[in-house]
Design a protein around this motif. Structure first.
Motif, PDB file in Angstrom:
ATOM      1  N   PRO A 114      13.092  12.043   7.945  1.00 48.41           N
ATOM      2  CA  PRO A 114      14.494  12.123   8.368  1.00 48.41           C
ATOM      3  C   PRO A 114      14.957  10.808   8.984  1.00 48.41           C
ATOM      4  N   LYS A 115      16.250  10.678   9.185  1.00 50.37           N
ATOM      5  CA  LYS A 115      16.829   9.393   9.558  1.00 50.37           C
ATOM      6  C   LYS A 115      16.118   8.773  10.759  1.00 50.37           C
ATOM      7  N   ASN A 116      15.705   7.532  10.603  1.00 49.70           N
ATOM      8  CA  ASN A 116      15.067   6.713  11.640  1.00 49.70           C
ATOM      9  C   ASN A 116      13.681   7.193  12.055  1.00 49.70           C
ATOM     10  N   ALA A 117      13.124   8.195  11.349  1.00 55.32           N
ATOM     11  CA  ALA A 117      11.782   8.670  11.691  1.00 55.32           C
ATOM     12  C   ALA A 117      10.706   7.696  11.228  1.00 55.32           C
ATOM     13  N   HIS A 118      11.112   6.629  10.549  1.00 61.91           N
ATOM     14  CA  HIS A 118      10.141   5.628  10.112  1.00 61.91           C
ATOM     15  C   HIS A 118       9.825   4.608  11.192  1.00 61.91           C
ATOM     16  N   VAL A 119      10.568   4.647  12.309  1.00 59.21           N
ATOM     17  CA  VAL A 119      10.408   3.655  13.361  1.00 59.21           C
ATOM     18  C   VAL A 119       9.645   4.252  14.545  1.00 59.21           C
ATOM     19  N   SER A 120       8.603   3.540  14.982  1.00 63.42           N
ATOM     20  CA  SER A 120       7.840   3.925  16.163  1.00 63.42           C
ATOM     21  C   SER A 120       7.853   2.759  17.154  1.00 63.42           C
ATOM     22  N   ALA A 121       7.506   3.069  18.393  1.00 58.20           N
ATOM     23  CA  ALA A 121       7.522   2.053  19.450  1.00 58.20           C
ATOM     24  C   ALA A 121       6.105   1.825  19.970  1.00 58.20           C
ATOM     25  N   PHE A 122       5.785   0.548  20.214  1.00 56.26           N
ATOM     26  CA  PHE A 122       4.450   0.179  20.670  1.00 56.26           C
ATOM     27  C   PHE A 122       4.547  -0.712  21.908  1.00 56.26           C
ATOM     28  N   ILE A 123       3.691  -0.431  22.888  1.00 58.37           N
ATOM     29  CA  ILE A 123       3.592  -1.267  24.077  1.00 58.37           C
ATOM     30  C   ILE A 123       2.548  -2.339  23.785  1.00 58.37           C
ATOM     31  N   VAL A 124       2.997  -3.587  23.689  1.00 59.68           N
ATOM     32  CA  VAL A 124       2.127  -4.668  23.237  1.00 59.68           C
ATOM     33  C   VAL A 124       2.033  -5.761  24.303  1.00 59.68           C
ATOM     34  N   PRO A 125       0.861  -5.926  24.951  1.00 60.08           N
ATOM     35  CA  PRO A 125       0.693  -7.079  25.848  1.00 60.08           C
ATOM     36  C   PRO A 125       0.884  -8.369  25.052  1.00 60.08           C
ATOM     37  N   MET A 126       1.627  -9.312  25.620  1.00 61.90           N
ATOM     38  CA  MET A 126       1.983 -10.514  24.874  1.00 61.90           C
ATOM     39  C   MET A 126       0.814 -11.478  24.695  1.00 61.90           C
ATOM     40  N   ASP A 127      -0.297 -11.246  25.405  1.00 55.89           N
ATOM     41  CA  ASP A 127      -1.469 -12.088  25.193  1.00 55.89           C
ATOM     42  C   ASP A 127      -2.428 -11.490  24.157  1.00 55.89           C
ATOM     43  N   THR A 128      -2.005 -10.441  23.454  1.00 56.38           N
ATOM     44  CA  THR A 128      -2.818  -9.858  22.403  1.00 56.38           C
ATOM     45  C   THR A 128      -2.981 -10.865  21.270  1.00 56.38           C
ATOM     46  N   PRO A 129      -4.187 -11.051  20.760  1.00 56.97           N
ATOM     47  CA  PRO A 129      -4.373 -11.989  19.634  1.00 56.97           C
ATOM     48  C   PRO A 129      -3.448 -11.652  18.467  1.00 56.97           C
ATOM     49  N   GLY A 130      -2.833 -12.690  17.917  1.00 54.00           N
ATOM     50  CA  GLY A 130      -1.903 -12.510  16.812  1.00 54.00           C
ATOM     51  C   GLY A 130      -0.449 -12.512  17.231  1.00 54.00           C
ATOM     52  N   VAL A 131      -0.187 -12.388  18.543  1.00 52.67           N
ATOM     53  CA  VAL A 131       1.186 -12.462  19.057  1.00 52.67           C
ATOM     54  C   VAL A 131       1.497 -13.914  19.405  1.00 52.67           C
ATOM     55  N   SER A 132       2.586 -14.440  18.866  1.00 53.40           N
ATOM     56  CA  SER A 132       3.029 -15.789  19.229  1.00 53.40           C
ATOM     57  C   SER A 132       4.527 -15.780  19.459  1.00 53.40           C
ATOM     58  N   VAL A 133       4.977 -16.704  20.284  1.00 52.32           N
ATOM     59  CA  VAL A 133       6.394 -16.780  20.660  1.00 52.32           C
ATOM     60  C   VAL A 133       6.930 -18.145  20.275  1.00 52.32           C
ATOM     61  N   GLY A 134       8.090 -18.161  19.618  1.00 50.53           N
ATOM     62  CA  GLY A 134       8.707 -19.413  19.210  1.00 50.53           C
ATOM     63  C   GLY A 134       9.316 -20.161  20.379  1.00 50.53           C
ATOM     64  N   ILE A 186      15.863 -16.790  25.149  1.00 51.50           N
ATOM     65  CA  ILE A 186      15.550 -15.892  24.046  1.00 51.50           C
ATOM     66  C   ILE A 186      14.707 -16.665  23.043  1.00 51.50           C
ATOM     67  N   ALA A 187      13.877 -15.941  22.309  1.00 53.10           N
ATOM     68  CA  ALA A 187      13.021 -16.594  21.322  1.00 53.10           C
ATOM     69  C   ALA A 187      12.523 -15.557  20.323  1.00 53.10           C
ATOM     70  N   ASP A 188      11.980 -16.039  19.217  1.00 55.62           N
ATOM     71  CA  ASP A 188      11.350 -15.172  18.227  1.00 55.62           C
ATOM     72  C   ASP A 188       9.963 -14.749  18.707  1.00 55.62           C
ATOM     73  N   ILE A 189       9.563 -13.566  18.284  1.00 54.88           N
ATOM     74  CA  ILE A 189       8.190 -13.102  18.483  1.00 54.88           C
ATOM     75  C   ILE A 189       7.583 -12.867  17.109  1.00 54.88           C
ATOM     76  N   MET A 190       6.451 -13.505  16.849  1.00 57.48           N
ATOM     77  CA  MET A 190       5.752 -13.341  15.574  1.00 57.48           C
ATOM     78  C   MET A 190       4.506 -12.489  15.791  1.00 57.48           C
ATOM     79  N   LEU A 191       4.326 -11.509  14.915  1.00 56.15           N
ATOM     80  CA  LEU A 191       3.190 -10.587  14.979  1.00 56.15           C
ATOM     81  C   LEU A 191       2.377 -10.758  13.702  1.00 56.15           C
ATOM     82  N   ASP A 192       1.173 -11.276  13.837  1.00 50.11           N
ATOM     83  CA  ASP A 192       0.320 -11.576  12.678  1.00 50.11           C
ATOM     84  C   ASP A 192      -0.998 -10.813  12.809  1.00 50.11           C
ATOM     85  N   ASP A 193      -1.066  -9.668  12.137  1.00 51.02           N
ATOM     86  CA  ASP A 193      -2.253  -8.802  12.214  1.00 51.02           C
ATOM     87  C   ASP A 193      -2.634  -8.533  13.668  1.00 51.02           C
ATOM     88  N   VAL A 194      -1.679  -8.029  14.414  1.00 54.71           N
ATOM     89  CA  VAL A 194      -1.886  -7.735  15.831  1.00 54.71           C
ATOM     90  C   VAL A 194      -2.522  -6.353  15.972  1.00 54.71           C
TER      91      VAL A 194
END
Length: 391
Positions: free
Chosen positions: A181-201, A214-222
């Motif tokens: 159903p509408k928007n049921a494809h989206v979930s929320a995750f609590i992610v510490p920013m020092d987790t490997p694979g997290v980078s900030v532009g 403000i900046a981009d957040i990149m998630l690479d196999d986090v």
């Protein structure tokens, strides 16, 4: 569920103290904030000591336990100073805390509320390069970790307030391919920013609001554990995000109202000091008209803020009212700062004077936490739905 908040007498003492802090400490430091594009570390430390990062966290978890009405008044008071001061703590006490409150498990509350109240900075990752209000276009994915009970996140988030400073992010990600159903494809995750694979532009260069970033957040196999899923259930992320955005919209509305008051006070002072044709320009009726129109609109926004925040405290559904308040207050602030530049005349176009900064700073209020146009659609949708339900 109703919100009681801080003892009213204690809260009034807190607001009086905060007003003095804003005028005696924060406003004099604005030139430093603008020149260096950052809030001095000692001021951030003072704000943490005052409890500003945990205003809405329950007292038993180290916060102040403010009601929404009290929180809105606090934001309005802080917003009399440069926007960066509100920005640094607003995601903590607004959207991140609201999501934890509305959707977090007991274990998530026990872990994150004390950390947020102590001053750890949070960010809220919803917007992406190809999606903002359109959640169906969200490209960030979270797939089950084949090696355990966790998740693997991939994607990019854009325009994320406080990303360069945050120690934790609430990241929205697609956990299902289809949006039914509408928007049921989206979930929320609590992610510490020092987790490997997290980078900030690098922080983006902006039109205004110096000192907020403000900046981009990149998630690479986090890789995150299973208990990073907010509420422990998939498909609820968008619901939590939207409930949090109601709080965020009240915050932006309150900030717009406080900053409009700052701009108007500046114009009132300038109009009494600046002379033309041998007398203060405040004596001229067309100047008085701009002052009066601004006062009238600020008063209307203040009344809307009082009403919508009281509704939240009574446990009412305020999606429509929060959107309406944010639309009116942000558009109002835009009109007020425009008039302030006009009252300043030629000086209003110079960076030497505050009016030019007010004009640039206020422009973003009409965009973030839902643009005016998106919120107008949302308001109308709810009106039409209620009309249809009445038969």
């Amino acid at each position: 569920m109703t919100q009681q908040g801080m003892d009213p007498e204690l809260f009034e003492q807190f607001i009086d103290q905060l007003d003095r802090y804003v005028r005696e400490r924060l406003i004099p430091a604005e030139a430093d904030v603008i020149a260096n594009d950052r809030i001095p570390d000692e001021i951030v430390a003072e704000m943490k000591e005052m409890g500003l990062f945990g205003l809405t966290v329950p007292e038993e978890f180290g916060g102040a336990g403010l009601s929404t009405s009290q929180y809105a008044r606090t934001v309005r008071a802080m917003a009399y100073a440069a926007p960066a001061y509100r920005s640094i703590f607003s995601i903590n006490v607004g959207m991140f805390n609201s999501a934890i409150k509305n959707g977090g498990t007991d274990a998530q509350k026990a872990e994150w509320w004390p950390r947020i109240a102590a001053g750890e900075i949070a960010c809220f990752g919803l917007t992406e390069p190809g999606s903002g209000s359109d959640s169906a276009a969200m490209a960030t994915t979270a797939r089950p970790d084949p090696d355990g009970n966790g998740w693997i996140l991939n994607g990019t988030k854009r325009y994320i307030t406080n990303a360069p400073h945050a120690s934790v992010g609430l990241i929205m990600a697609r956990t299902e391919k289809d949006a039914l159903p509408k928007n049921a494809h989206v979930s929320a995750f609590i992610v510490p920013m020092d987790t490997p694979g997290v980078s900030v532009g690098s922080p983006d260069k902006k039109m205004g609001q110096s000192g907020s970033h403000i900046a981009d957040i990149m998630l690479d196999d986090v890789h995150v554990p299973g208990d990073a899923l907010l509420g422990g259930e998939t498909g609820k992320g968008f619901v939590f995000a939207m409930k949090s955005l109601d709080n965020g919209r009240i915050s932006v509305g309150a900030a717009s109202t406080g900053y409009a008051r700052r701009a108007l006070d500046s114009a009132l002072r300038y109009a009494n000091e600046r002379k033309a044709f041998g007398e203060p320009i405040a004596n001229f009726q067309l100047i008085q008209q701009m002052l009066a129109e601004s006062e009238t609109e600020i008063y209307a926004a203040e009344c809307m803020m009082t009403d919508v925040s009281a509704r939240v405290d009574r446990g009412e559904n305020t999606i429509r009212q929060a959107a309406a308040f944010k639309v009116f207050a942000s558009e109002m602030c835009g009109r007020v700062v425009d008039r302030v530049v006009q009252i300043y005349g030629g000086a209003g176009y110079l960076a030497e004077y505050d009016a030019e900064r007010f004009f640039r700073d206020a422009r973003i209020y009409r965009i973030y936490e839902g643009t005016t146009q998106i919120l107008q659609l949302q308001i109308a949708k709810h009106m039409l739905r209620e009309f249809a339900a009445r038969g």
